[in-house]
Motif scaffolding. Structure first.
Motif, short mmCIF file in Angstrom:
data_model
loop_
_atom_site.label_atom_id
_atom_site.label_comp_id
_atom_site.label_asym_id
_atom_site.label_seq_id
_atom_site.Cartn_x
_atom_site.Cartn_y
_atom_site.Cartn_z
N VAL A 260 -14.93 3.48 2.65
CA VAL A 260 -13.54 3.01 2.79
C VAL A 260 -13.16 2.19 1.56
O VAL A 260 -13.90 1.31 1.13
N TYR A 261 -11.99 2.50 1.00
CA TYR A 261 -11.50 1.75 -0.16
C TYR A 261 -11.04 0.38 0.28
O TYR A 261 -10.17 0.24 1.14
N THR A 262 -11.64 -0.67 -0.31
CA THR A 262 -11.37 -2.04 0.13
C THR A 262 -10.50 -2.83 -0.84
O THR A 262 -10.32 -4.03 -0.68
N GLY A 263 -9.99 -2.15 -1.86
CA GLY A 263 -9.23 -2.85 -2.89
C GLY A 263 -10.13 -3.33 -3.99
O GLY A 263 -11.37 -3.30 -3.90
N SER A 291 -7.63 2.37 -14.75
CA SER A 291 -6.61 3.35 -15.12
C SER A 291 -6.49 4.43 -14.05
O SER A 291 -5.39 4.87 -13.70
N TRP A 292 -7.64 4.85 -13.52
CA TRP A 292 -7.63 5.85 -12.43
C TRP A 292 -6.87 5.32 -11.23
O TRP A 292 -6.01 6.00 -10.67
N ALA A 293 -7.16 4.08 -10.84
CA ALA A 293 -6.51 3.50 -9.66
C ALA A 293 -5.02 3.28 -9.90
O ALA A 293 -4.20 3.50 -8.99
N ASN A 294 -4.65 2.88 -11.09
CA ASN A 294 -3.23 2.68 -11.41
C ASN A 294 -2.45 3.99 -11.28
O ASN A 294 -1.29 4.00 -10.88
N ARG A 299 -4.96 3.70 -1.33
CA ARG A 299 -4.46 2.75 -0.32
C ARG A 299 -5.63 2.00 0.31
O ARG A 299 -6.72 2.54 0.49
N LEU A 300 -5.38 0.75 0.69
CA LEU A 300 -6.40 -0.01 1.40
C LEU A 300 -6.76 0.72 2.69
O LEU A 300 -5.88 1.14 3.45
N GLY A 301 -8.07 0.89 2.90
CA GLY A 301 -8.54 1.59 4.09
C GLY A 301 -8.63 3.09 3.94
O GLY A 301 -9.10 3.77 4.85
#
Length: 312
Positions: A260-263, A291-294, A299-301
């Motif tokens: 899970v993506y937690t930020g 840069s990938w995330a930007n 999304r969180l979760g």
């Protein structure tokens, strides 16, 4: 029991070198630079390159041609050049008893034998979380890395060291070790002692990240340089990352569950989390994770990859 040809009593006069991949090139170059007579290099046959009919030589063959050393793809040819020693480094195939009965051989192996006999000792040591490894010079026999030991150099494994970095260190140390032993005269050999483990060749199925594993275990796979996961249905290679302890996974999202993506560029693991540094999205070049995330705005979760539990 195999009757091995006896090792030369002093400095070998004429050598046959057996090797194939890039990591076997520096030891060959070191032996030649030290003034040893390398009469022949034996390596694998040229491999087809791409979809056409063109072929490419092994890295060792290319180096031998540059050094003006004759090359063969037949092990038996080693018996026809008047050599008194064979030197084997990552050759990639077992040498049969009839050859070993006529030509003594030594093998440079990148582990602390008998731990990690086999094809992938550097990778398996890293994956197992070993804190030390090393280089063994041994007398070759018909078994898989079972011969008696002539010399050992221990090497620490850094906490964040990649497989490529560790391999470079081992090859550099092993090249010096090989030349030193050849110059001083080889032997005596002592039998291997300790628990035997085997370093099986890595299977591509091992490269997909299982986010249910602890972060420290996932980190070891990332350090191999081949780890990948999926995000929104596309493959995402994880080139560089670092483990984050469980009590540090505080980010913007409280549920740091596996995958899970937690930020803050972090993905939850079975224990702790993995913080991404460099990634390579499918069909794109390597880029820093920020840069990938930007660009993709995870999304969180949001879920990343799969876990064993989900696969079942």
């Amino acid at each position: 029991m195999t009757s091995l040809a006896p090792l030369p009593a002093g400095r070998p006069q004429r050598i046959v070198y057996f090797g194939t991949p890039e990591m076997a090139v520096p030891p060959l170059e070191a032996v030649v630079a030290a003034g040893f007579d390398v009469a022949l290099v034996v390596t694998r046959v040229d491999k087809r390159r791409g979809r056409g009919s063109d072929t490419a030589p092994s890295p060792v063959k290319a180096a031998a041609q540059r050094l003006l050393i004759p090359v063969s793809h037949r092990v038996a040819d080693a018996l026809d050049v008047g050599a008194d020693l064979g030197v084997v480094v990552a050759f990639g195939q077992l040498i049969r008893e009839p050859i070993l009965e006529q030509l003594p051989m030594v093998n440079l192996h990148f582990s602390l034998l008998p731990r990690w006999r086999g094809a992938a000792p550097v990778e398996r040591a890293l994956l197992a979380g070993d804190v030390t490894t090393g280089v063994c010079l041994m007398q070759l026999d018909v078994g898989l890395d079972t011969g008696p030991i002539l010399d050992v150099v221990e090497v620490p494994i850094g906490a964040s060291q990649t497989a490529d970095e560790l391999r470079h260190v081992l090859v550099e140390i092993g090249s010096e070790q090989l030349v030193r032993n050849l110059a001083a005269g080889i032997g005596p050999a002592t039998p291997q002692v300790g628990e035997v483990t085997y370093a099986a060749k890595l299977d591509p199925t091992e490269f997909e990240i299982d986010w249910s594993k602890p972060a420290v275990v996932i980190d070891r796979f990332v350090r191999l340089g081949v780890a990948w996961t999926t995000f929104r249905g596309k493959r995402l290679k994880v080139i560089s990352a670092s483990p984050v302890a469980g009590d540090e996974v505080v980010a913007n999202f409280a549920g740091a569950d596996p995958g899970v993506y937690t930020g803050s560029l972090r993905i939850g693991a079975g224990q702790g989390a993995i913080e991404l540094h460099v990634v390579q999205p499918e069909g794109k070049p390597k880029m820093d994770a920020k840069s990938w995330a930007n660009g993709i705005q995870p999304r969180l979760g949001e879920h990343v990859g799969t876990t064993n539990a989900e696969a079942q």
